[in-house]
Design an enzyme around this catalytic site. Sequence first.
Site, PDB file in Angstrom:
ATOM      1  CD  GLU A  98      25.444   3.581 -29.212  1.00  0.00           C
ATOM      2  OE1 GLU A  98      25.462   2.665 -28.369  1.00  0.00           O
ATOM      3  OE2 GLU A  98      24.671   3.578 -30.194  1.00  0.00           O
ATOM      4  CG  ASP A 120      29.097  -5.050 -29.574  1.00  0.00           C
ATOM      5  OD1 ASP A 120      28.048  -4.385 -29.490  1.00  0.00           O
ATOM      6  OD2 ASP A 120      30.148  -4.747 -29.002  1.00  0.00           O
TER       7      ASP A 120
END
Length: 288
Positions: free
Chosen positions: A65, A76
């Site tokens: 990824e 995040d």
Amino acid sequence: MGETLPTAEGCIEPVPGGRIARRFAKLRAEGRGALMPFLEAYDPDPATSMAILRGMPGAGADLIEIGVPFTDPAADGPTVQKAGQRALKAGGTLAGALAMVRDFRRDDESTPLVLMGYLNPILAYGPERFCEDCRCSGVDGLIIVDMPPEEADEVQPFAQGLDMIRLVAPTTLESRLPTVLDGASGFIYYVAITGITGTRSADAADLAAAIPRIRAATDLPVAIGFGVRTPQQAAEAVQVADGAVVASSLIEILVGTLDEEGRATPGTVRAVLDGVRALAEGVRGARD
């Protein structure tokens, strides 16, 4: 996904059936789960990031990824946010991430690569051109974190030949699963915790209860991310699902090797790849 748009001159040839589907089928036949490590494109600089990417398959990565640097990430946690900030400072862009994929494909035609990012840069790039450039570069799948299924028409009509990977969370209602899964391909990304990345670990009992609910709604493989940090946790993830995604702990390893100016040192690449090897060992021994 087997159907692709005609291959333009200079583009990477598509793999019939799709690299992601073929890789999960291969691993299923071997009786083991997938390790999917994450790296932020251009963190801490283009050359180091590229060296880590090239080394990941040999260290045990089954899929990879790649994070696209963005100024305003929503999902995040602090670790990945700081990785994105370093990447942006180093010149990281969406086009730069695609260039990394293209360079990787010169030596590796089989490892599936998934771009993870946010919708705004894609809209700025132009969704149709973005999808075409993804295909040409050798991208296999897209995770667009802040694109709900109701807005998938922004990108999905142009994404033939690219797997659209959908996220399912612990808070996703049973009644909403068909909407979330509609149009999904490649695999389902199960967000193991409520909240942002890298802040706490997934609970094995919670995973064992959650994954059957998803399997009942789709035949696609299920990979677990958000909260998978250690080899033991990665092993626990593939005991109940098809793959484990690990991000923050690998970024923390990278950060631990940087000098006082935030620059890579001679041990940076090796340290991150050693982290991948440890995770791979856990994943590959999980079902013995």
